[in-house]
Design a protein around this motif. Structure first.
Motif, PDB file in Angstrom:
ATOM      1  N   UNK A 187      68.656  15.777  97.655  1.00  0.00           N
ATOM      2  CA  UNK A 187      68.021  16.051  96.369  1.00  0.00           C
ATOM      3  C   UNK A 187      69.094  16.098  95.291  1.00  0.00           C
ATOM      4  N   UNK A 188      68.867  15.374  94.223  1.00  0.00           N
ATOM      5  CA  UNK A 188      69.736  15.414  93.054  1.00  0.00           C
ATOM      6  C   UNK A 188      68.974  16.138  91.948  1.00  0.00           C
ATOM      7  N   UNK A 189      69.450  17.338  91.611  1.00  0.00           N
ATOM      8  CA  UNK A 189      68.831  18.164  90.588  1.00  0.00           C
ATOM      9  C   UNK A 189      69.480  17.802  89.267  1.00  0.00           C
ATOM     10  N   UNK A 190      68.759  17.070  88.434  1.00  0.00           N
ATOM     11  CA  UNK A 190      69.352  16.474  87.237  1.00  0.00           C
ATOM     12  C   UNK A 190      69.198  17.326  85.988  1.00  0.00           C
ATOM     13  N   UNK A 191      68.053  17.969  85.823  1.00  0.00           N
ATOM     14  CA  UNK A 191      67.772  18.797  84.651  1.00  0.00           C
ATOM     15  C   UNK A 191      66.941  20.001  85.079  1.00  0.00           C
ATOM     16  N   UNK A 216      59.387  13.845  87.084  1.00  0.00           N
ATOM     17  CA  UNK A 216      59.538  13.592  85.647  1.00  0.00           C
ATOM     18  C   UNK A 216      58.840  14.677  84.841  1.00  0.00           C
ATOM     19  N   UNK A 217      59.456  15.001  83.711  1.00  0.00           N
ATOM     20  CA  UNK A 217      58.858  15.946  82.774  1.00  0.00           C
ATOM     21  C   UNK A 217      57.876  15.172  81.891  1.00  0.00           C
ATOM     22  N   UNK A 218      56.644  15.642  81.816  1.00  0.00           N
ATOM     23  CA  UNK A 218      55.609  14.910  81.080  1.00  0.00           C
ATOM     24  C   UNK A 218      55.899  14.826  79.584  1.00  0.00           C
ATOM     25  N   UNK A 219      56.484  15.863  79.007  1.00  0.00           N
ATOM     26  CA  UNK A 219      56.656  15.909  77.548  1.00  0.00           C
ATOM     27  C   UNK A 219      57.582  14.828  77.008  1.00  0.00           C
ATOM     28  N   UNK A 220      58.629  14.481  77.750  1.00  0.00           N
ATOM     29  CA  UNK A 220      59.581  13.483  77.242  1.00  0.00           C
ATOM     30  C   UNK A 220      59.900  12.380  78.252  1.00  0.00           C
ATOM     31  N   UNK A 221      59.305  12.442  79.436  1.00  0.00           N
ATOM     32  CA  UNK A 221      59.528  11.407  80.442  1.00  0.00           C
ATOM     33  C   UNK A 221      60.861  11.509  81.158  1.00  0.00           C
ATOM     34  N   UNK A 222      61.627  12.550  80.894  1.00  0.00           N
ATOM     35  CA  UNK A 222      62.941  12.686  81.518  1.00  0.00           C
ATOM     36  C   UNK A 222      62.806  12.918  83.016  1.00  0.00           C
TER      37      UNK A 222
END
Length: 147
Positions: A67-71, A101-107
Motif C-alpha cells: 500500500x502506498x499512502x499518498x495523501x 480517489x478523493x471525490x472532491x478533487x479527484x486526487x
C-alpha cells in the motif's frame, strides 16, 4: 476521474469518526479493510462468493499486500475505491490493484496491490485454480490504463 486502469469496480467509502487516528487522519488499517471489502464485492459481482470458495475448497489468498499512502483523508470525506484484476498466470497466481480517489478533487490518496495465490482451503496449500475461477476471473483482467 482518471483511473489507473479502465473500467474499475468501484466502492464508495467515507471515513467516520472511529476511522480517525491520533494524527487526525484516516488510520492506515482502515484503507486495508476497505480494500478487502472492495475485493470481496468485486469477486461477488463477477459471480464468485465465499460460499463458492467453500464449495470448491479453493480461495484466492493474499500472499503479499503493498500500500502506498499518498495523501491523508479526514472524517466525512467522500472517497471512491477502484479495484481491478490485472494479471494472472491461469494456474496459481493473480494480481489485484487498488486506487482510492478523493471525490472532491479527484486526487489519488492511496494505491495498493495484492499478489494472490490459489489455495486449498482445507489444507492451506497452494493448488491450481479450478475451472470456475479461470472462467470468472481471467476474462475480467484489466486490459489497459486510463478509463
Amino acid at each position: 476521474m482518471d483511473w489507473d486502469y479502465a473500467h474499475p469496480f468501484t466502492l464508495p467509502v467515507t471515513p467516520g469518526a472511529a476511522d480517525i487516528d491520533g494524527l487526525d487522519h484516516t488510520n492506515n488499517a482502515v484503507y486495508v479493510r476497505w480494500c478487502e471489502q472492495a475485493g470481496w464485492a468485486h469477486s461477488q459481482r463477477l459471480g464468485l462468493t465465499l460460499d463458492d470458495y467453500r464449495r470448491l475448497d479453493r480461495a484466492m489468498a493474499i500472499r503479499r499486500g503493498e500500500y502506498d499512502y499518498l495523501l491523508p483523508t479526514s472524517a466525512g470525506e467522500a472517497l471512491t475505491l477502484g479495484t481491478w484484476l490485472v494479471g494472472g498466470d491461469g494456474k496459481l497466481a493473480m494480481e489485484r490493484r487498488f486506487q482510492l480517489r478523493r471525490d472532491s478533487d479527484g486526487a489519488t490518496v492511496l494505491r495498493g496491490r495484492w499478489d494472490l495465490v490459489c489455495i486449498e482451503i482445507s489444507s492451506g496449500r497452494p493448488r491450481r485454480m479450478p475451472a470456475e475461477f479461470l472462467d470468472t476471473y481471467m476474462p475480467a483482467l484489466a486490459q489497459n490504463a486510463g478509463g
